[in-house]
Design an enzyme around this catalytic site. Sequence first.
Site, short mmCIF file in Angstrom:
data_model
loop_
_atom_site.label_atom_id
_atom_site.label_comp_id
_atom_site.label_asym_id
_atom_site.label_seq_id
_atom_site.Cartn_x
_atom_site.Cartn_y
_atom_site.Cartn_z
N GLU A 182 4.34 -10.71 -7.04
CA GLU A 182 3.96 -9.46 -7.74
C GLU A 182 5.55 -8.95 -7.86
O GLU A 182 6.23 -8.65 -7.12
CB GLU A 182 3.19 -8.59 -6.85
CG GLU A 182 2.84 -7.25 -7.30
CD GLU A 182 1.74 -6.57 -6.52
OE1 GLU A 182 0.86 -7.32 -5.81
OE2 GLU A 182 1.44 -5.39 -6.66
N ARG A 183 5.50 -8.50 -9.17
CA ARG A 183 6.92 -8.00 -9.72
C ARG A 183 7.90 -8.93 -9.66
O ARG A 183 8.97 -8.64 -9.24
CB ARG A 183 7.20 -6.61 -9.09
CG ARG A 183 6.03 -5.49 -8.86
CD ARG A 183 5.34 -5.26 -10.37
NE ARG A 183 4.24 -4.22 -10.22
CZ ARG A 183 3.44 -4.06 -11.12
NH1 ARG A 183 3.57 -4.73 -12.28
NH2 ARG A 183 2.32 -3.17 -11.03
N ASN A 225 0.67 -6.03 -0.51
CA ASN A 225 -0.67 -6.14 -1.06
C ASN A 225 -1.16 -7.40 -0.40
O ASN A 225 -1.26 -8.34 -0.84
CB ASN A 225 -0.88 -6.08 -2.12
CG ASN A 225 -0.45 -4.78 -2.97
OD1 ASN A 225 -0.80 -3.79 -2.31
ND2 ASN A 225 0.10 -4.89 -4.18
N LYS A 302 1.24 -2.06 4.64
CA LYS A 302 0.90 -1.19 3.44
C LYS A 302 -0.55 -0.69 3.71
O LYS A 302 -1.60 -1.59 3.56
CB LYS A 302 1.10 -1.84 2.11
CG LYS A 302 0.62 -1.04 1.05
CD LYS A 302 0.85 -1.56 -0.34
CE LYS A 302 0.41 -0.84 -1.47
NZ LYS A 302 0.82 -1.49 -3.07
N GLU A 306 -2.96 2.51 -2.98
CA GLU A 306 -3.22 1.66 -3.99
C GLU A 306 -4.39 0.90 -3.61
O GLU A 306 -4.24 -0.57 -3.85
CB GLU A 306 -2.07 0.89 -4.50
CG GLU A 306 -0.78 1.94 -4.98
CD GLU A 306 0.24 1.14 -5.59
OE1 GLU A 306 0.65 0.14 -5.45
OE2 GLU A 306 1.02 1.71 -6.64
N ARG A 351 1.78 13.70 -7.35
CA ARG A 351 2.28 12.51 -6.58
C ARG A 351 3.37 12.28 -5.86
O ARG A 351 3.28 11.89 -4.54
CB ARG A 351 1.93 11.27 -7.50
CG ARG A 351 2.39 9.95 -7.09
CD ARG A 351 2.15 8.87 -7.89
NE ARG A 351 3.00 7.58 -7.39
CZ ARG A 351 3.23 6.48 -8.03
NH1 ARG A 351 2.43 6.29 -9.28
NH2 ARG A 351 3.48 5.59 -7.64
N LYS A 375 10.45 4.52 0.43
CA LYS A 375 11.16 4.36 -1.03
C LYS A 375 12.32 4.94 -1.20
O LYS A 375 12.12 6.40 -0.74
CB LYS A 375 10.12 4.21 -2.11
CG LYS A 375 9.18 2.95 -2.03
CD LYS A 375 8.36 2.77 -3.19
CE LYS A 375 7.44 1.58 -3.22
NZ LYS A 375 6.76 1.28 -4.34
N ASP A 380 8.58 6.01 -7.49
CA ASP A 380 8.66 4.61 -7.50
C ASP A 380 9.61 3.91 -8.10
O ASP A 380 9.30 3.34 -9.24
CB ASP A 380 6.86 4.23 -8.10
CG ASP A 380 6.59 2.77 -7.75
OD1 ASP A 380 7.42 2.12 -6.78
OD2 ASP A 380 5.66 2.29 -8.36
N GLU A 402 13.58 1.83 1.74
CA GLU A 402 13.06 0.59 0.90
C GLU A 402 13.73 0.81 -0.34
O GLU A 402 13.28 1.82 -1.20
CB GLU A 402 11.58 0.75 1.02
CG GLU A 402 11.14 -0.49 -0.02
CD GLU A 402 9.73 -0.56 0.08
OE1 GLU A 402 8.97 -0.52 1.28
OE2 GLU A 402 8.97 -0.69 -0.78
N GLU A 408 11.39 -4.02 -11.46
CA GLU A 408 10.26 -3.62 -12.07
C GLU A 408 10.24 -2.78 -13.20
O GLU A 408 9.63 -2.82 -14.19
CB GLU A 408 9.27 -3.20 -10.85
CG GLU A 408 7.82 -2.74 -11.50
CD GLU A 408 6.96 -2.21 -10.24
OE1 GLU A 408 7.36 -2.38 -9.06
OE2 GLU A 408 5.81 -1.59 -10.63
N TRP A 558 -1.74 7.44 -13.01
CA TRP A 558 -1.58 6.01 -13.54
C TRP A 558 -1.28 6.24 -15.09
O TRP A 558 -0.94 5.16 -15.88
CB TRP A 558 -2.71 5.14 -13.21
CG TRP A 558 -2.82 4.54 -11.87
CD1 TRP A 558 -1.87 4.91 -10.83
CD2 TRP A 558 -3.63 3.76 -11.10
NE1 TRP A 558 -2.16 4.36 -9.69
CE2 TRP A 558 -3.22 3.50 -9.80
CE3 TRP A 558 -4.71 3.00 -11.78
CZ2 TRP A 558 -3.85 2.58 -8.86
CZ3 TRP A 558 -5.23 2.34 -10.61
CH2 TRP A 558 -4.82 1.97 -9.37
#
Length: 721
Positions: A182-183, A225, A302, A306, A351, A375, A380, A402, A408, A558
Amino acid sequence: MKNFWLLCFLLSTLWGVAHDGYDLWLRYDQIADETRLGEYQNAFGGIYFNTDSPTLKVALQEMDRGLSGLLAQSPRFLDTASDGAGLIVLKKVLLDATTLQQVAGDFEGLGRDGFVISPITSNGRKATLITANEDLGILYGVFHFLRQLQMQQPLHALKERSTPKTDIRMLNHWDNLDRTVERGYAGFSIWNWHTLPDLIDQRYIDYARANASIGINATSPTNVNANAEILTPHYLEKVQALARVFRPYGIKVYLTARFSAPIEIGGLQTADPLDTQVRQWWKDKATEIYSLIPDFGGFLVKANSEGQPGPQNYGRTHADGANMLAEALAPHQGTVIWRAFVYSEHDLTDRAKQAFSEFVPVDGQFHTNVMLQVKNGPIDFQPREPFHPMFGAMPKTPLMMEFQITQEYLGFSTHLVFLPRLFEEVLQADTYRKGKGSTVARVIDGSLHGYTRTGMAGVANIGTDINWTGHPFGQANWYGFGRLAWDPYMSSEQIAEEWLRTTFSNERGFLQPMKQLLLGSREAVVHYMNPLGLHHIFDSGHHYGPGPWVDNHSRPEWNPVYYHRADRLGVGFDRTATGSDALQQYAPHWAEKWGDLASCPEEYLLWFHHLPWTYVLKNGHTLWEGMALTYQQGVVEVQQMKNTWAQMAPYVDLEQHDRVSMLLDIQLKEARWWRDACLLYFGQFSGEPLPPGVDAPDHSLGYYQSLKFPYAPGIRPSWDD
Ligand code: GCV
């Protein structure tokens, strides 16, 4: 001229110095400066090196490999220091009284991982000593020593006392069990779960070496995830094999724990953290893991983010969830790293505010072996964000940083962006939570609040590509992350210098322009993607390229339109008291400064303010003109990067040079794409023409909107945002 380069290529092939990037910054090519080479050969001909543990053995192997390459002669390893050793590598307990006396002061506060490199006199002759309290310190010292040699430092400068400022220096891989990442933009996952535990790929060893060389001491090989399968006996056996490879290099394994694992692989009806059976299941699981991997680090989680399951599914808090896992790990000295990256479709507030709102009120409610991983910014991993307001706001809960090393939101692995510049900006940011000087670095190293646990994580940019990171310069971001995790106060300039010297060349003609190129590259990407505080205007799902027009996703946050709020009247997200008031989550110093247009730095303008297109910037241009000119500036900066690189051919392996040239061509094409698409889109609202100096777009807005990339790399199937 063409023939000249052809000759260079042929010679480099003949001499075997063609580099494919696999060696990373651990290229130990013969020292080019002959005087320096002679000095080193004289000084380090004979080495006394004690090797009574697996870690010391790999340290010795590294020394052998390093010196054989750098000095073009095999080192002579001696039986005792008195055999005329010029280099002595010994732990503190083995130092004789005369030697110890010379470095005694250096051991104060050196800790478990620190090391000392010092000139000494041994048996009447000058020598260099590498020493430490523990084996791992020796390994780190050896890597540092070799780095100094790679950088051709004078003998008298081979002196260092270094101790890491954080305890957990960790890579987070977002790698799935099917080897997609992922990414990830550098091929597939390096973890071949199918052939593990029996096949130990050389990559695993080289990965461990590379990480140890920059002080990284922890890894979490699978995606946050998470797939619960990783916790089954079948997979734990494979994780055990990896842990065995990593152990001599001082790297601990952590696993991503799917909160619903007790249901999915445990046969229970619930994963409620207050349920006694669930609690017992996790305790038993922890015991099982530690029986296989005695130095297991702990769980990275996590939860309720999401779509991932978590304690809130059962009406419980993050603290309930984290503490349950903490209890399971505590008897084994394990740590829970609980991610603070949460936002919910049920929460209609900004958010950017949600993580702070959920976690800050529960400061102090976490068990002592829980850390929160936050983060760097509140949205993000954007090209530029203000620091996350949680830093400095949770004095009773250790916060880990993080960062995202994989790009990404920074052009994947086709754009050259030197991320240590971004990391440094965040670490040096002053939270003002305990007055001036309360920097994020001081939160992370524990000194601001007296945290007893500290750490920094980076989302890895590593894959099966021969050069590990896709873009050869992506290696600099892995390198820089490790160096900053060791010392969050290091300057990006020093990191750039080290990386360029160890990876490419020590020549001045190369270093000066390339350092400038690296240090400017982060600002360039901000200019051509997200100028003036614009953010999250990437095309949805894959996040490749611009998509400021996207507005058709079910969850408001989103959609890029949620973040820029452009209309005929203006653009930007009002986070002042008249808007979401996210500013109140910062210390008054920043709430006031960023809330007032007169003092808000223009790089954060549209992050915090919604402004009319006619708003006048400090340079006298309107907001629209300023936006257009900054996009243009970004394109020009990439063109300059290309020009600089074109001059570097004499210093770089031909194949690498070609590769980077082609990547810069892509970067330039995409910088133009960003500029044209965004200016056409925002121009509809401003109603103004492009100011002089901004190139006209090549295509229509409709054209840019029609571009689709269903197979862009790194995408998660069925992922939407
Ligand atoms: C691992 C962003 C990314 C997701 C990632 C998530 C996270 O939303 O797009 O791919 O999921 O961050 O950090 O958990």
